[in-house]
Motif scaffolding. Structure first.
Motif, PDB file in Angstrom:
ATOM      1  N   ALA A 118       2.663  18.462  -6.068  1.00  0.00           N
ATOM      2  CA  ALA A 118       3.746  18.870  -5.174  1.00  0.00           C
ATOM      3  C   ALA A 118       3.429  18.474  -3.738  1.00  0.00           C
ATOM      4  O   ALA A 118       4.298  18.058  -2.977  1.00  0.00           O
ATOM      5  CB  ALA A 118       3.970  20.376  -5.276  1.00  0.00           C
ATOM      6  N   MET A 119       2.176  18.618  -3.341  1.00  0.00           N
ATOM      7  CA  MET A 119       1.795  18.257  -1.981  1.00  0.00           C
ATOM      8  C   MET A 119       1.843  16.745  -1.782  1.00  0.00           C
ATOM      9  O   MET A 119       2.209  16.263  -0.714  1.00  0.00           O
ATOM     10  CB  MET A 119       0.394  18.780  -1.671  1.00  0.00           C
ATOM     11  N   ARG A 120       1.495  15.984  -2.801  1.00  0.00           N
ATOM     12  CA  ARG A 120       1.501  14.541  -2.671  1.00  0.00           C
ATOM     13  C   ARG A 120       2.905  14.010  -2.428  1.00  0.00           C
ATOM     14  O   ARG A 120       3.105  13.034  -1.708  1.00  0.00           O
ATOM     15  CB  ARG A 120       0.911  13.894  -3.937  1.00  0.00           C
ATOM     16  N   GLN A 121       3.899  14.643  -3.017  1.00  0.00           N
ATOM     17  CA  GLN A 121       5.266  14.182  -2.826  1.00  0.00           C
ATOM     18  C   GLN A 121       5.738  14.400  -1.398  1.00  0.00           C
ATOM     19  O   GLN A 121       6.637  13.705  -0.923  1.00  0.00           O
ATOM     20  CB  GLN A 121       6.204  14.913  -3.801  1.00  0.00           C
ATOM     21  N   GLU A 122       5.148  15.383  -0.712  1.00  0.00           N
ATOM     22  CA  GLU A 122       5.551  15.661   0.660  1.00  0.00           C
ATOM     23  C   GLU A 122       4.865  14.739   1.646  1.00  0.00           C
ATOM     24  O   GLU A 122       5.273  14.649   2.809  1.00  0.00           O
ATOM     25  CB  GLU A 122       5.231  17.119   1.006  1.00  0.00           C
ATOM     26  N   VAL A 123       3.822  14.064   1.253  1.00  0.00           N
ATOM     27  CA  VAL A 123       3.082  13.169   2.134  1.00  0.00           C
ATOM     28  C   VAL A 123       3.609  11.747   1.932  1.00  0.00           C
ATOM     29  O   VAL A 123       3.849  11.312   0.800  1.00  0.00           O
ATOM     30  CB  VAL A 123       1.570  13.225   1.817  1.00  0.00           C
ATOM     31  N   SER A 124       3.801  11.046   3.031  1.00  0.00           N
ATOM     32  CA  SER A 124       4.281   9.671   2.931  1.00  0.00           C
ATOM     33  C   SER A 124       3.226   8.794   2.272  1.00  0.00           C
ATOM     34  O   SER A 124       2.037   9.137   2.220  1.00  0.00           O
ATOM     35  CB  SER A 124       4.615   9.129   4.322  1.00  0.00           C
ATOM     36  N   GLY A 125       3.690   7.652   1.771  1.00  0.00           N
ATOM     37  CA  GLY A 125       2.751   6.742   1.127  1.00  0.00           C
ATOM     38  C   GLY A 125       1.669   6.277   2.066  1.00  0.00           C
ATOM     39  O   GLY A 125       0.495   6.152   1.685  1.00  0.00           O
ATOM     40  N   LEU A 126       2.024   6.033   3.335  1.00  0.00           N
ATOM     41  CA  LEU A 126       1.027   5.602   4.306  1.00  0.00           C
ATOM     42  C   LEU A 126       0.031   6.717   4.594  1.00  0.00           C
ATOM     43  O   LEU A 126      -1.178   6.484   4.679  1.00  0.00           O
ATOM     44  CB  LEU A 126       1.725   5.152   5.593  1.00  0.00           C
ATOM     45  N   ILE A 161       0.817  -1.216   0.000  1.00  0.00           N
ATOM     46  CA  ILE A 161       0.000   0.000   0.000  1.00  0.00           C
ATOM     47  C   ILE A 161       0.853   1.270   0.000  1.00  0.00           C
ATOM     48  O   ILE A 161       0.735   2.107  -0.914  1.00  0.00           O
ATOM     49  CB  ILE A 161      -0.980  -0.017   1.188  1.00  0.00           C
ATOM     50  N   PRO A 162       1.735   1.488   0.989  1.00  0.00           N
ATOM     51  CA  PRO A 162       2.530   2.736   0.968  1.00  0.00           C
ATOM     52  C   PRO A 162       3.543   2.782  -0.167  1.00  0.00           C
ATOM     53  O   PRO A 162       3.863   3.866  -0.659  1.00  0.00           O
ATOM     54  CB  PRO A 162       3.233   2.731   2.334  1.00  0.00           C
ATOM     55  N   MET A 163       4.045   1.620  -0.602  1.00  0.00           N
ATOM     56  CA  MET A 163       5.039   1.617  -1.669  1.00  0.00           C
ATOM     57  C   MET A 163       4.455   2.055  -3.009  1.00  0.00           C
ATOM     58  O   MET A 163       5.129   2.710  -3.819  1.00  0.00           O
ATOM     59  CB  MET A 163       5.648   0.217  -1.806  1.00  0.00           C
ATOM     60  N   ASN A 164       3.196   1.728  -3.249  1.00  0.00           N
ATOM     61  CA  ASN A 164       2.602   2.009  -4.560  1.00  0.00           C
ATOM     62  C   ASN A 164       1.619   3.174  -4.557  1.00  0.00           C
ATOM     63  O   ASN A 164       1.126   3.562  -5.614  1.00  0.00           O
ATOM     64  CB  ASN A 164       1.862   0.767  -5.080  1.00  0.00           C
ATOM     65  N   MET A 165       1.349   3.732  -3.389  1.00  0.00           N
ATOM     66  CA  MET A 165       0.267   4.710  -3.294  1.00  0.00           C
ATOM     67  C   MET A 165       0.534   5.964  -4.119  1.00  0.00           C
ATOM     68  O   MET A 165      -0.380   6.500  -4.764  1.00  0.00           O
ATOM     69  CB  MET A 165       0.021   5.083  -1.828  1.00  0.00           C
ATOM     70  N   HIS A 166       1.785   6.475  -4.122  1.00  0.00           N
ATOM     71  CA  HIS A 166       2.070   7.679  -4.899  1.00  0.00           C
ATOM     72  C   HIS A 166       1.823   7.442  -6.389  1.00  0.00           C
ATOM     73  O   HIS A 166       1.261   8.296  -7.084  1.00  0.00           O
ATOM     74  CB  HIS A 166       3.513   8.128  -4.671  1.00  0.00           C
ATOM     75  N   LEU A 167       2.231   6.289  -6.892  1.00  0.00           N
ATOM     76  CA  LEU A 167       2.010   5.980  -8.302  1.00  0.00           C
ATOM     77  C   LEU A 167       0.527   5.854  -8.602  1.00  0.00           C
ATOM     78  O   LEU A 167       0.035   6.346  -9.629  1.00  0.00           O
ATOM     79  CB  LEU A 167       2.736   4.678  -8.663  1.00  0.00           C
ATOM     80  N   ASN A 217      -6.823   8.560   1.338  1.00  0.00           N
ATOM     81  CA  ASN A 217      -7.483   8.112   0.099  1.00  0.00           C
ATOM     82  C   ASN A 217      -7.710   6.604   0.165  1.00  0.00           C
ATOM     83  O   ASN A 217      -7.160   5.831  -0.616  1.00  0.00           O
ATOM     84  CB  ASN A 217      -6.632   8.460  -1.122  1.00  0.00           C
ATOM     85  N   ARG A 218      -8.530   6.204   1.128  1.00  0.00           N
ATOM     86  CA  ARG A 218      -8.747   4.763   1.330  1.00  0.00           C
ATOM     87  C   ARG A 218      -9.390   4.105   0.122  1.00  0.00           C
ATOM     88  O   ARG A 218      -9.229   2.900  -0.087  1.00  0.00           O
ATOM     89  CB  ARG A 218      -9.612   4.549   2.578  1.00  0.00           C
ATOM     90  N   HIS A 219     -10.113   4.887  -0.668  1.00  0.00           N
ATOM     91  CA  HIS A 219     -10.771   4.311  -1.836  1.00  0.00           C
ATOM     92  C   HIS A 219      -9.761   3.889  -2.916  1.00  0.00           C
ATOM     93  O   HIS A 219     -10.102   3.136  -3.833  1.00  0.00           O
ATOM     94  CB  HIS A 219     -11.771   5.303  -2.432  1.00  0.00           C
ATOM     95  N   LEU A 220      -8.498   4.357  -2.800  1.00  0.00           N
ATOM     96  CA  LEU A 220      -7.471   3.994  -3.780  1.00  0.00           C
ATOM     97  C   LEU A 220      -6.656   2.774  -3.368  1.00  0.00           C
ATOM     98  O   LEU A 220      -5.863   2.272  -4.153  1.00  0.00           O
ATOM     99  CB  LEU A 220      -6.529   5.178  -4.000  1.00  0.00           C
ATOM    100  N   ILE A 221      -6.859   2.324  -2.115  1.00  0.00           N
ATOM    101  CA  ILE A 221      -6.043   1.207  -1.617  1.00  0.00           C
ATOM    102  C   ILE A 221      -6.175  -0.051  -2.482  1.00  0.00           C
ATOM    103  O   ILE A 221      -5.165  -0.688  -2.811  1.00  0.00           O
ATOM    104  CB  ILE A 221      -6.388   0.908  -0.137  1.00  0.00           C
ATOM    105  N   PRO A 222      -7.381  -0.455  -2.908  1.00  0.00           N
ATOM    106  CA  PRO A 222      -7.464  -1.660  -3.757  1.00  0.00           C
ATOM    107  C   PRO A 222      -6.666  -1.540  -5.054  1.00  0.00           C
ATOM    108  O   PRO A 222      -6.196  -2.553  -5.590  1.00  0.00           O
ATOM    109  CB  PRO A 222      -8.963  -1.787  -4.039  1.00  0.00           C
ATOM    110  N   LEU A 223      -6.514  -0.295  -5.555  1.00  0.00           N
ATOM    111  CA  LEU A 223      -5.787  -0.115  -6.809  1.00  0.00           C
ATOM    112  C   LEU A 223      -4.292  -0.385  -6.657  1.00  0.00           C
ATOM    113  O   LEU A 223      -3.611  -0.674  -7.648  1.00  0.00           O
ATOM    114  CB  LEU A 223      -6.000   1.309  -7.331  1.00  0.00           C
ATOM    115  N   THR A 224      -3.775  -0.296  -5.421  1.00  0.00           N
ATOM    116  CA  THR A 224      -2.341  -0.530  -5.234  1.00  0.00           C
ATOM    117  C   THR A 224      -1.965  -1.989  -5.466  1.00  0.00           C
ATOM    118  O   THR A 224      -0.797  -2.292  -5.708  1.00  0.00           O
ATOM    119  CB  THR A 224      -1.910  -0.128  -3.810  1.00  0.00           C
ATOM    120  N   TYR A 225      -2.952  -2.876  -5.396  1.00  0.00           N
ATOM    121  CA  TYR A 225      -2.667  -4.307  -5.580  1.00  0.00           C
ATOM    122  C   TYR A 225      -2.781  -4.753  -7.031  1.00  0.00           C
ATOM    123  O   TYR A 225      -2.505  -5.912  -7.337  1.00  0.00           O
ATOM    124  CB  TYR A 225      -3.624  -5.143  -4.720  1.00  0.00           C
ATOM    125  N   ASP A 226      -3.210  -3.844  -7.911  1.00  0.00           N
ATOM    126  CA  ASP A 226      -3.372  -4.205  -9.322  1.00  0.00           C
ATOM    127  C   ASP A 226      -2.636  -3.253 -10.252  1.00  0.00           C
ATOM    128  O   ASP A 226      -2.874  -3.267 -11.463  1.00  0.00           O
ATOM    129  CB  ASP A 226      -4.865  -4.222  -9.702  1.00  0.00           C
TER     130      ASP A 226
END
Length: 306
Positions: free
Chosen positions: A47-55, A23-29, A61-70
């Protein structure tokens, strides 16, 4: 079940940690791709997203969590993605295909086995010499230990380049590196095994006026068999690692090492991870095969329960 349960527990823990790390490894992508697709992402500015950790991004953005697995090109593939890639490149590809991991596995396995045979033979001969010669014990053994302090990543390119300048290419250079990694465990294990008979057993042989050769074949060698098999299981896995490392600096077009390079160079992490797991499965199968041979041999020698 008593022997399998601890293994399954460790595997389950690793899979659980892996699934959480995706989840945190792929969340930015995933967030960047989601915004390009018109989905709501908080915080929305790149720019703001880069300053926020993946976690932190995942929590907002919990609705994007399933997308990190695909995700197609993830930083860290999910276990099911690796499993699918592994299945497609083994069971669904012809073994002659350049995309088949069975084909690449044989390319890696051939020098592995040759190097293992060379390393094992050399290790056994050195061990016998060390046990029966005080000079070799004091001279060869320290050098054998020192040889293992040289990083294989630094040594492998040197061996490949030197042998290549002499016109020696292909199977032998990779086998030589595999032998380099496999001979040391065999030396150490065989020396320990050949010296394992206690003083009473050796005194009994002297009482019978047994020669050194008779003592070797009747006592020392049978006593060293359990130590030898333990060393062989370490040596065969080390040989596989040596072959893969040898494939990296050569720009090999086939083999597990070549598939890992392809995945890294062309941004296809699933290819690299599938090759990595295929290599691990191959090593586990080889170690399991030697374990089976060990049990059969020790049972035949009366050194294990039937």
């Amino acid at each position: 079940m008593r022997s399998i349960l601890p293994v399954l527990t460790v595997v389950a823990a690793i899979l659980g940690f892996w699934l959480l790390a995706v989840i945190p490894m792929n969340m930015h992508l995933v967030a960047d791709q989601a915004q390009r697709d018109g989905l709501v992402v908080t915080p929305g500015e790149p720019a703001m997203r880069q300053e926020v950790s993946g976690l932190g991004l995942a929590l907002r953005n919990r609705h994007l969590i399933p997308l990190t697995y695909d995700f197609v090109r993830p930083r860290l593939p999910a276990p099911q993605q690796v499993a699918v890639e592994l299945w497609e490149t083994t069971a669904e590809k012809k073994i002659t295909s350049k995309r088949s991991l069975v084909y690449h596995g044989w390319v890696t396995l051939a020098p592995t086995l040759l190097g293992f045979v060379i390393g094992t033979g050399l290790g056994i001969l050195l061990a016998v010499g060390i046990v029966y010669s005080r000079v070799m014990d004091r001279s060869v053994m320290p050098w054998a230990i020192v040889s293992q302090t040289i990083p294989i990543l630094a040594l492998a390119p040197m061996i490949i380049v030197v042998l290549g300048s002499m016109g020696i290419q292909g199977l032998f250079p990779k086998s030589l590196i595999a032998a380099y990694l496999s001979f040391f465990p065999v030396v150490v294990g065989m020396v320990k095994g050949l010296r394992s008979p206690d003083g009473m057993q050796l005194d009994l042989l002297r009482t019978y006026h047994a020669s050194n050769g008779q003592g070797f074949w009747k006592l020392r060698l049978p006593a060293s068999v359990p130590y030898l098999f333990a060393s062989l299981k370490i040596g065969i896995s080390a040989s596989l690692v040596g072959t893969i490392v040898a494939e990296l600096p050569t720009g090999a077009k086939a083999g597990f090492g070549a598939r890992m390079l392809v995945g890294d160079q062309y941004g296809q992490p699933l290819v690299s991870w599938a090759a990595l797991f295929a290599a691990a499965i191959t090593a586990a199968a080889l170690v399991g095969l030697f374990g089976l041979i060990e049990r059969m041999t020790l049972r035949r020698m009366g050194m294990a329960a039937a």
